[in-house]
Design a protein around this motif. Structure first.
Motif, PDB file in Angstrom:
ATOM      1  N   ASN A  83      28.510  42.183  43.830  1.00 31.65           N
ATOM      2  CA  ASN A  83      28.861  42.703  42.728  1.00 31.65           C
ATOM      3  C   ASN A  83      30.412  42.776  42.182  1.00 31.65           C
ATOM      4  OD1 ASN A  83      25.893  43.420  43.844  1.00 31.65           O
ATOM      5  ND2 ASN A  83      25.630  44.342  41.627  1.00 31.65           N
ATOM      6  N   THR A  84      30.545  41.692  43.212  1.00 31.56           N
ATOM      7  CA  THR A  84      32.766  41.838  42.715  1.00 31.56           C
ATOM      8  C   THR A  84      32.745  42.808  43.982  1.00 31.56           C
ATOM      9  OG1 THR A  84      32.245  42.333  41.508  1.00 31.56           O
ATOM     10  CG2 THR A  84      31.850  40.485  40.667  1.00 31.56           C
ATOM     11  N   GLY A  85      32.750  44.451  43.555  1.00 29.14           N
ATOM     12  CA  GLY A  85      33.356  45.485  43.937  1.00 29.14           C
ATOM     13  C   GLY A  85      34.774  45.474  42.741  1.00 29.14           C
ATOM     14  N   LEU A  86      34.822  44.927  42.239  1.00 33.80           N
ATOM     15  CA  LEU A  86      36.645  45.540  41.561  1.00 33.80           C
ATOM     16  C   LEU A  86      36.424  46.318  41.524  1.00 33.80           C
ATOM     17  CD1 LEU A  86      36.939  41.645  39.513  1.00 33.80           C
ATOM     18  CD2 LEU A  86      37.978  42.328  42.209  1.00 33.80           C
ATOM     19  N   PHE A  87      37.671  47.307  41.190  1.00 32.32           N
ATOM     20  CA  PHE A  87      37.397  48.558  40.463  1.00 32.32           C
ATOM     21  C   PHE A  87      38.690  48.135  39.176  1.00 32.32           C
ATOM     22  CE2 PHE A  87      40.375  48.790  44.718  1.00 32.32           C
ATOM     23  CZ  PHE A  87      39.470  49.104  45.641  1.00 32.32           C
ATOM     24  N   PRO A  88      37.444  48.949  39.034  1.00 40.05           N
ATOM     25  CA  PRO A  88      37.201  48.538  37.024  1.00 40.05           C
ATOM     26  C   PRO A  88      38.386  49.442  35.983  1.00 40.05           C
ATOM     27  CG  PRO A  88      35.775  50.325  38.080  1.00 40.05           C
ATOM     28  CD  PRO A  88      36.517  49.477  39.127  1.00 40.05           C
ATOM     29  N   HIS A  89      39.201  50.814  37.005  1.00 44.35           N
ATOM     30  CA  HIS A  89      40.266  51.319  36.824  1.00 44.35           C
ATOM     31  C   HIS A  89      41.159  50.466  37.252  1.00 44.35           C
ATOM     32  CE1 HIS A  89      39.446  52.861  40.923  1.00 44.35           C
ATOM     33  NE2 HIS A  89      41.133  53.433  40.917  1.00 44.35           N
ATOM     34  N   TYR A  90      41.084  48.896  37.507  1.00 40.46           N
ATOM     35  CA  TYR A  90      42.877  48.491  37.905  1.00 40.46           C
ATOM     36  C   TYR A  90      42.424  47.030  37.815  1.00 40.46           C
ATOM     37  CZ  TYR A  90      43.763  50.966  42.584  1.00 40.46           C
ATOM     38  OH  TYR A  90      44.147  52.121  43.217  1.00 40.46           O
ATOM     39  N   THR A  91      43.738  46.531  37.328  1.00 39.41           N
ATOM     40  CA  THR A  91      43.927  45.367  36.568  1.00 39.41           C
ATOM     41  C   THR A  91      43.319  44.347  37.558  1.00 39.41           C
ATOM     42  OG1 THR A  91      46.442  45.110  37.359  1.00 39.41           O
ATOM     43  CG2 THR A  91      46.032  45.880  34.612  1.00 39.41           C
ATOM     44  N   ILE A  92      43.622  42.777  36.708  1.00 43.07           N
ATOM     45  CA  ILE A  92      43.154  41.985  37.670  1.00 43.07           C
ATOM     46  C   ILE A  92      44.216  42.161  38.431  1.00 43.07           C
ATOM     47  CG2 ILE A  92      42.131  39.637  38.102  1.00 43.07           C
ATOM     48  CD1 ILE A  92      40.609  41.663  36.831  1.00 43.07           C
ATOM     49  N   GLU A  93      45.323  41.844  38.530  1.00 44.95           N
ATOM     50  CA  GLU A  93      46.439  41.672  39.388  1.00 44.95           C
ATOM     51  C   GLU A  93      46.623  42.961  40.385  1.00 44.95           C
ATOM     52  OE1 GLU A  93      49.995  42.018  37.465  1.00 44.95           O
ATOM     53  OE2 GLU A  93      50.953  41.027  38.736  1.00 44.95           O
ATOM     54  N   GLN A  94      46.133  44.357  40.284  1.00 40.93           N
ATOM     55  CA  GLN A  94      46.197  45.151  41.235  1.00 40.93           C
ATOM     56  C   GLN A  94      44.930  44.767  42.116  1.00 40.93           C
ATOM     57  OE1 GLN A  94      46.295  48.547  37.713  1.00 40.93           O
ATOM     58  NE2 GLN A  94      47.884  49.126  38.238  1.00 40.93           N
ATOM     59  N   ASN A  95      44.049  44.520  41.455  1.00 43.04           N
ATOM     60  CA  ASN A  95      42.665  44.655  42.568  1.00 43.04           C
ATOM     61  C   ASN A  95      42.863  43.291  43.439  1.00 43.04           C
ATOM     62  OD1 ASN A  95      40.013  45.220  41.935  1.00 43.04           O
ATOM     63  ND2 ASN A  95      40.697  45.275  40.154  1.00 43.04           N
ATOM     64  N   ILE A  96      43.918  42.202  42.764  1.00 40.02           N
ATOM     65  CA  ILE A  96      44.176  41.518  43.950  1.00 40.02           C
ATOM     66  C   ILE A  96      45.023  41.724  44.733  1.00 40.02           C
ATOM     67  CG2 ILE A  96      44.824  38.389  44.198  1.00 40.02           C
ATOM     68  CD1 ILE A  96      44.231  38.250  42.028  1.00 40.02           C
ATOM     69  N   ALA A  97      45.618  42.558  44.588  1.00 41.57           N
ATOM     70  CA  ALA A  97      47.284  43.675  45.507  1.00 41.57           C
ATOM     71  C   ALA A  97      46.954  44.048  46.475  1.00 41.57           C
ATOM     72  CB  ALA A  97      48.343  43.570  44.924  1.00 41.57           C
ATOM     73  N   VAL A  98      45.456  45.075  46.610  1.00 42.83           N
ATOM     74  CA  VAL A  98      44.661  45.779  47.145  1.00 42.83           C
ATOM     75  C   VAL A  98      45.383  46.156  48.343  1.00 42.83           C
ATOM     76  CG1 VAL A  98      43.126  47.512  47.905  1.00 42.83           C
ATOM     77  CG2 VAL A  98      43.233  46.982  45.337  1.00 42.83           C
ATOM     78  N   VAL A  99      45.154  44.215  49.147  1.00 42.59           N
ATOM     79  CA  VAL A  99      45.307  45.063  50.967  1.00 42.59           C
ATOM     80  C   VAL A  99      46.692  44.554  51.179  1.00 42.59           C
ATOM     81  CG1 VAL A  99      44.420  43.449  53.060  1.00 42.59           C
ATOM     82  CG2 VAL A  99      42.907  43.993  50.828  1.00 42.59           C
ATOM     83  N   PRO A 100      47.615  43.540  50.314  1.00 41.08           N
ATOM     84  CA  PRO A 100      49.030  43.510  50.791  1.00 41.08           C
ATOM     85  C   PRO A 100      49.540  45.036  50.316  1.00 41.08           C
ATOM     86  CG  PRO A 100      48.176  41.757  48.657  1.00 41.08           C
ATOM     87  CD  PRO A 100      47.404  42.637  49.173  1.00 41.08           C
ATOM     88  N   LYS A 101      49.394  45.793  49.471  1.00 46.39           N
ATOM     89  CA  LYS A 101      49.435  46.709  49.497  1.00 46.39           C
ATOM     90  C   LYS A 101      49.503  47.840  50.619  1.00 46.39           C
ATOM     91  CE  LYS A 101      50.887  49.338  45.164  1.00 46.39           C
ATOM     92  NZ  LYS A 101      50.628  49.663  43.766  1.00 46.39           N
TER      93      LYS A 101
END
Lengths: 320, 523
Positions: A83-101
């Protein structure tokens, strides 16, 4: 690369996984296959310690994961879920950048890596500023994959990654997935209950049932040397399609008629499976293809040539 | 000028200073308690979302607290926290807790499992998951809880005036006691507007997109703290003694107005409910209170009346007032009610009040015991010739009188009785009487004159010279204006009186109100 030794997990009184052992080689693509409740997802989640085993050990690159900080461990393992588990309150950019952050990458490095990935995964540039719900299911799944790949982890765990997609989207993403250069360098453990998907994507398959691994082997081994009736019956329903998928042009080479090839024909190598050759044939203009063996020999094939070569090959190998 | 003819706007313009102070106090009370409720409720909600086994008991306790009647809760707190801001804030925060805890719990447990699992799988720490994933996603639900709590608090904060914590309740309850609709509306309308505006503002915050949410998250606590400060700032008290007067006393000529104009008494005054006033004086939270001369708590809490040396509290008869239409409808009623006439003098009434207020006997028992002793008791005839409805105000003496009338009517007539005791104040009782909701209730001639008839000053000066003159005047006017008859006086006089702790009066050498004034004016 990944070593699972005598691992058991109970949920209350139920045994989810019982004494399983499994070695996954570097750059191998191992599929955990089975029906719901067979323990395949539990096994997967124990590899990044989302679930802790009750007994047994798991090590990655020779290091016991139980002795590592679970958060640091997870940051070094890519994880893709159904179910992708993407964070609905993050933009796509922020979603991808979670681990780098989390790893405190500088933003320049993160941004260039994100640019690179969305191009490889054919995501539109504009989507970076959008939120997950604004994307299609297929695009969301690609973002999920990008998020797992962004720090280029050596190990990738995938839990039914294409399970939530419709058939058409699934087929096209699977094809992209296979072609993605980046994934060929990785050790991948993928969970699925689709037999064809397992055969299409797996180097080896572990077929699980009721918490144990019934058989681990290449698709060919499972198909032609089933360990017991369970394995045989599990695959029986789709046997012909699976056989088309595991048999390559190289296997049937000697049964193909010799013939000179016209130079304007499309050319493929002999690593192609019967299945994908037949699919290609449907779309070529004069319904013929030129195949080239590893030794540089060339043959021209059409639908009849392929199917009769396959049937001859099957007859001669049936005693195995 | 007659107060009835004054418009609401005139009243509000005239009282704008008070109105502003009360509104600021109201906003301050609401937000200070809200802030503390969030500070307690949010972590508690997060805790029970983590440890689900605690959720049942925590939510049950918060639920039970919510159901405690507000005035009872305020009463419980006086021995612990005294009167004024502290108990009011604690009571309000108790009411605000449940929606905040429950919505935090619901909001966090409602976050999609896949999302939290993904957050964990990416290597986020527990705190990181909470702060960056769970709380932001639960925020709309949590804000809905805060919104509910805010509206509840605006409503409950009106009761803060019962325990001298200020707020718009001062106008509302003062207006009810003084039969002044403008005063009620001057408190009620701003309170309602406050609730509507705050609700709408929070609704806007709730709908703000995720992007802007971060700004709101920082701004929100700051706004709450600033609004909460409204309450702290106006609190400056330099007076040596503190007085607690009822809202009714504050607006009466034979009350605070008279104390100021006749005695020139300038004492720091808070508005408080008579339900908790005596207790607050006993607990040394207040030094001077406005009590009733026959109140049993005078004896119970060892208080003493400060002598009214300039006679601003004229004594008044207590008597049942009955609608004339009811007297016609129930021919035996007047006879039964008059059985009590002249039977209870001041000391008897004080003693009866003492029995309920201090010895905690029920008004039923006290009434029956008294009637048995005086030979007036007759067993109930279980009458079915119609039902007489008796009202009473919300204090002990009135409960006892209502019970006595109930027994007398049942024993001497064939009527049944329905009692509607505990009607909030003079205005509520009187409106119930004129609107046929009750047939009679015990009233005091002074209240009838000053609160209900409100004649001009000359008439007041003329008729308050003498108890009987007052009685005759109100009886005539009531029959003329309202069709209501004053039956024969019960015998005791009840009037306002200033009271202090006996010990303190002795220490400060205070006997009369003039002594009190001189003590306060000294240095």
């Amino acid at each position: 690369m990944i070593e699972i030794k005598g691992v058991t997990k109970y949920f209350g009184n139920n045994t989810a996984v019982q004494d399983i052992s499994l070695n996954i080689a570097e750059r191998e693509n191992l599929i955990l296959l089975g029906t719901s409740g067979c323990g395949k997802t539990t096994t997967l989640k124990m590899i990044n310690r989302l679930i802790e085993p009750d007994s047994g050990t798991i090590s990655i690159s020779g290091k016991n994961i139980a002795e590592q900080n679970s958060e640091l461990l997870r940051r070094s393992i890519g994880y893709v879920m159904q179910n992708t588990g993407l964070f609905p309150h993050y933009t796509i950019e922020q979603n991808i950048a979670v681990v780098p952050k989390l790893l405190k990458w500088d933003s320049k490095k993160t941004n260039s890596r994100i640019e690179e990935l969305i191009e490889k995964l054919s995501l539109p540039q504009i989507c970076l500023k959008q939120f997950p719900h604004q994307l299609s299911g297929g695009q969301q799944q690609r973002v999920g994959l990008a998020r797992a790949l962004v720090t280029d982890p050596p190990v990738l765990l995938m839990d039914e990654p294409f399970g939530a997609l419709d058939n058409v989207t699934r087929a096209s993403i699977q094809a992209e997935f296979k072609a993605l250069e980046e994934l060929k360098r990785k050790t991948i453990v993928m969970v699925t209950h689709y037999v064809q998907e397992a055969f299409e994507l797996g180097d080896r398959i572990s077929l699980m049932d009721k918490g144990i691994i019934v058989q681990t082997g290449t698709p060919k081994e499972l198909l032609y040397n089933p360990a017991n009736d369970f394995v045989k019956e599990f695959l029986d329903g789709q046997r012909l399609a699976l056989e088309f998928k595991v048999t390559t042009i190289k296997d049937v080479w000697s049964y193909l008629p010799n013939g000179n090839a016209a130079s304007d024909q499309e050319k493929i190598n002999d690593e192609y499976s019967i299945w994908s050759t037949l699919e290609l044939l449907k779309s070529t203009k004069n319904k013929t293809l030129r195949v080239e063996s590893i030794h540089g020999e060339c043959k021209t094939v059409d639908f009849t040539a392929i199917t009769s070569a396959f049937s001859n090959y099957q007859n001669n190998n049936s005693h195995e | 000028m007659n107060e009835q003819q004054q418009t609401l706007w005139q009243f509000m313009a005239e009282q704008q200073d008070k109105l502003l102070t009360q509104t600021l106090q109201h906003v301050g009370l609401t937000f200070i308690s809200l802030l503390i409720a969030i500070a307690i409720g949010l972590p508690l909600g997060i805790f029970i979302a983590r440890k689900r086994s605690f959720s049942g008991s925590v939510l049950a306790i918060a639920g039970v607290l919510q159901t405690i009647p507000s005035i009872a809760l305020l009463g419980f707190m006086i021995p612990l926290l005294g009167i004024g801001a502290k108990p009011a804030i604690v009571a309000l925060l108790i009411y605000a807790l449940l929606p905040i805890i429950r919505n935090t719990f619901t909001g966090i447990t409602g976050v999609d499992n896949h999302v939290t699992e993904a957050a964990k799988a990416l290597g986020m720490s527990k705190w990181h998951v909470l702060l960056h994933v769970e709380l932001p996603l639960a925020m709309p639900v949590i804000l809905a809880g805060i919104r509910t709590a805010t509206v509840i608090n605006v409503g409950v904060a009106t009761l803060a005036s019962y325990i001298a914590a200020g707020g718009l309740g001062e106008f509302i309850f003062g207006g009810i006691s003084l039969n002044n609709s403008n005063m009620i509306l001057a408190g009620a309308i701003p309170a309602a507007l406050l609730a509507i505006i705050l609700d709408a503002l929070l609704a806007v915050i709730q709908k703000i997109s995720f992007k802007k949410l971060r700004v709101v998250l920082y701004a929100f606590p700051i706004i709450i703290i600033v609004l909460g400060c409204f309450y702290i700032i106006p609190k400056t008290n330099t007076s040596k003694l503190t007085a607690g007067f009822t809202p009714e006393f504050m607006g009466r000529q034979d009350g605070d107005l008279g104390l100021r104009s006749v005695y020139g008494l300038k004492i720091h005054t808070t508005v408080i409910s008579d339900a908790v006033m005596y207790k607050a004086a006993y607990a040394k939270e207040l030094d001077v209170i406005s009590g009733y001369s026959t109140d049993g708590r005078l004896k119970a809490f060892d208080l003493k009346i400060v002598e009214d040396d300039k006679k601003i509290f004229p004594p008044y008869y207590a008597a049942p007032i009955v609608r004339q239409s009811s007297l016609k409808k129930f021919p035996g009623l007047e006879y039964a009610l008059n059985l009590l006439a002249g039977k209870i003098n001041d000391s008897v009434m004080t003693d009866l009040n003492y029995k309920t207020d201090y010895l905690h006997q029920t008004p039923e028992k006290v009434a029956k015991d008294f009637l048995l002793k005086t030979g007036l008791y007759k067993a109930s005839r279980n009458g079915n010739a119609g039902v007489v409805k008796i009202g009473s105000k919300i204090f002990g003496e009135q409960y006892i009188l209502a019970e006595m009338y109930s027994i007398l009517i049942k024993g001497n007539t064939d009527y049944g009785v329905e009692t509607k005791t505990g009607l909030g104040g003079t205005k509520i009782c009187f409106d119930a009487l004129t609107n046929n909701q009750i047939d009679l209730y015990p009233e005091y001639t002074g209240t009838g004159l000053l609160v209900l008839l409100q004649p001009n000053k000359d008439i007041i000066n003329q008729v308050t010279q003498d108890k009987d003159k007052t009685y005759t005047y109100v009886n005539n006017q009531f029959q003329l204006q309202f069709g209501i008859k004053w039956l024969k006086p019960i015998g005791f006089n009840n009037s306002y009186a200033l009271m202090m702790r006996r010990k303190q009066m002795h220490e400060l050498n205070i006997v009369t109100i003039t002594d009190l004034k001189n003590y306060i004016d000294k240095d």
